[in-house]
Design a protein around this motif. Sequence first.
Motif, PDB file in Angstrom:
ATOM      1  N   UNK A 140       0.806  -1.204   0.000  1.00 20.61           N
ATOM      2  CA  UNK A 140       0.000   0.000   0.000  1.00 20.61           C
ATOM      3  C   UNK A 140       0.852   1.273   0.000  1.00 20.61           C
ATOM      4  N   UNK A 141       0.334   2.323  -0.622  1.00 20.09           N
ATOM      5  CA  UNK A 141       0.997   3.615  -0.509  1.00 20.09           C
ATOM      6  C   UNK A 141       0.923   4.001   0.964  1.00 20.09           C
ATOM      7  N   UNK A 142       1.938   4.697   1.481  1.00 17.42           N
ATOM      8  CA  UNK A 142       1.913   5.058   2.904  1.00 17.42           C
ATOM      9  C   UNK A 142       0.818   6.082   3.225  1.00 17.42           C
ATOM     10  N   UNK A 143       0.578   6.357   4.508  1.00 21.31           N
ATOM     11  CA  UNK A 143      -0.411   7.373   4.867  1.00 21.31           C
ATOM     12  C   UNK A 143      -0.120   8.696   4.169  1.00 21.31           C
ATOM     13  N   UNK A 144      -1.146   9.473   3.872  1.00 26.39           N
ATOM     14  CA  UNK A 144      -0.969  10.808   3.291  1.00 26.39           C
ATOM     15  C   UNK A 144      -1.079  10.834   1.783  1.00 26.39           C
ATOM     16  N   UNK A 145      -0.920   9.669   1.139  1.00 30.00           N
ATOM     17  CA  UNK A 145      -0.988   9.646  -0.327  1.00 30.00           C
ATOM     18  C   UNK A 145      -2.444   9.640  -0.797  1.00 30.00           C
ATOM     19  N   UNK A 146      -2.617   9.765  -2.109  1.00 34.58           N
ATOM     20  CA  UNK A 146      -3.987   9.827  -2.633  1.00 34.58           C
ATOM     21  C   UNK A 146      -4.753   8.545  -2.317  1.00 34.58           C
TER      22      UNK A 146
END
Length: 630
Positions: free
Chosen positions: A446-452
């Motif tokens: 998963x993309x880390x927190x804060x990304x789209x």
Amino acid sequence: MAYADFYRRSITDRDAFWTEQAALIDWHKPFEQVCDYSNPPFARWFVGGQTNLCHNAVDRHAATHPDRNALIWVSTETSEEKIYSFGQLQAEVERMAAMLLDMGVKLGDRVLIYMPMIPEAAFAMLACVRIGALHSVVFGGFASHSLASRIDDAEPVVIVSADAGSRGGKVVPYKGLLDEAIQLAAHKPAQVLMVNRGLAPMPMTPGRDQDYAALRDKHLNDRVPCTWVDATHPSYTLYTSGTTGKPKGVQRDTGGYAVALASSMKNIFLGQPGETYFSTSDIGWVVGHSYIVYGPLIAGMATIMYEGLPTRPDAAVWWSLVEKYKVTSMFSAPTAVRVLKKQDPAALKRHDLSSLRALFLAGEPLDEPTASWISEALGRPIIDNYWQTETGWPILSLCNGIEPANSKFGSPGKAVYGYDVKLLDENTGEELTGANQKGVVAIEGPLPPGCMQTVWRDDARFVKTYWSSIPGRQVYSTFDWGIRDEDGYFFILGRTDDVINVAGHRLGTREIEESISSHPNVAEVAVVGVADNLKGQVAMAFAVLKDPSLAATPADALKLEGEIMKVVDGQLGAVARPSRVRFVTVLPKTRSGKLLRRALQAVCEGRDPGDLTTIEDPTALQQIKELVNG
Ligand code: AMP
């Protein structure tokens, strides 16, 4: 702690790692699950938790340090300077929130913000997230067509705007463009909130347009508590350009974004509560969202919001602000540094810059001469960082808050914690693990927190655009080429798609082509990005006319070129205006009709266009070569 260990934990012990980072913000209700990745590529961070961005950026600091500086607004355009403490900022935001509620804005509604760099723009953003409404800030330099397409996509209940901005002492009226955009758009906002700066005429549409000052008076003493929202509740959308002509609405969450920013302020941007941060960007771009408004405020820092040029009244103006407000971290773009370098290289020396810990630069490649010059002139670390509107915070940087590291010229540093960055072969999807191999920069989900979270109202486009471009694997593509050296430092080598980067502004060549094609005499057009010493890249257009005799003489061609540029100015804004529009009788295409963009770009930059066996008409590139060299 060694950064290598910190990074490794962020990937291999993800949940424990982000639980620790999540303690940097206030939670109204604790989260039950750190990351739900049961439906890839959609990641849901801090599931079950409730929080509020405005609470974390404003209220919690106003409660403990009401008199500390929060927002320092400086306009060298109107010669104004205003400072809002955290207490004052909270009061203004509550007033603005009361106005939005009064105008019918509800949880989950969109509010479009089309504003110059004035404090009310920040109040509006913070007021939206305070009540759980999504803001959609549209850069003030965009004109009516760009604005209309964003109005139709976001479908805002309310638009917040102002009479005018100002640039280089010249008033830039907004209201006419806004009215035109609303007329062009299919969606009509119920109400428009107008801030009158007294710079330009501001004709009001009765029943729709409201005067900010009058409405503020009405709500002067209103209190509006923060609405606690789920961590996964969207906080905003921000449009960005891609390969197709239609801009994408990047949708961001609340909890993950707050945690990522709080963490980045500490570990990357070296910010401490009570200090001052100065980002020279504009609130219309992602840097303005993350590092003018939310990041510094979440960290309890004062943030400088600057309206004006870096060179007015003189090239020392930014450094005078660093001295005056004891700025500890500064964030700008390489183009701005190149401008300053040209203007007055001695300007820095006249000011006491001892408060400054580092200068962060991002948005475009940082070339070595610029980096060396500013590094020497400033005598402070220059920290390049690489990221995108989509990610909201750096993908590559040095995390000097964890472990001081040396920068390498030309490199934005190493993979930032939380990002599982890979270099992949564009054809096979195979991972390139050796040093100095060129591949597509990709991020394993998963993309880390804060990304789209997704593309606004278009999950399918999110999956198709970002997660389906590398054969054989579902991985996020940045659409940038890169290499990694033996020490883990990355080097970014340019985009893999048709996006260009002009002075740090990301533009889609297709959007510019569509605009130019709307000129009645243009039959066909190709826009490419061409290397430029000052702006990094500039857009260059080659048009085929319906009637070539219209550009028969140099004077005719120049006149038509001016007309076409005006069309782009009027539709997209001057930021998208090509540096030149040249007329040709044929564009370089393959026999199957595909534009040979890379060859065209190579010829414009004086490089070898490469393999041309598929070209339909070899004279097409010859024409362009002659134009460019002549
Ligand atoms: P934007 O979404 O407008 O921030 O643009 C993101 C794009 O700008 C990236 O995909 C890169 O092509 C480029 N970019 C941003 N930061 C850097 C950097 N530090 N070095 C090189 N390119 C960069």
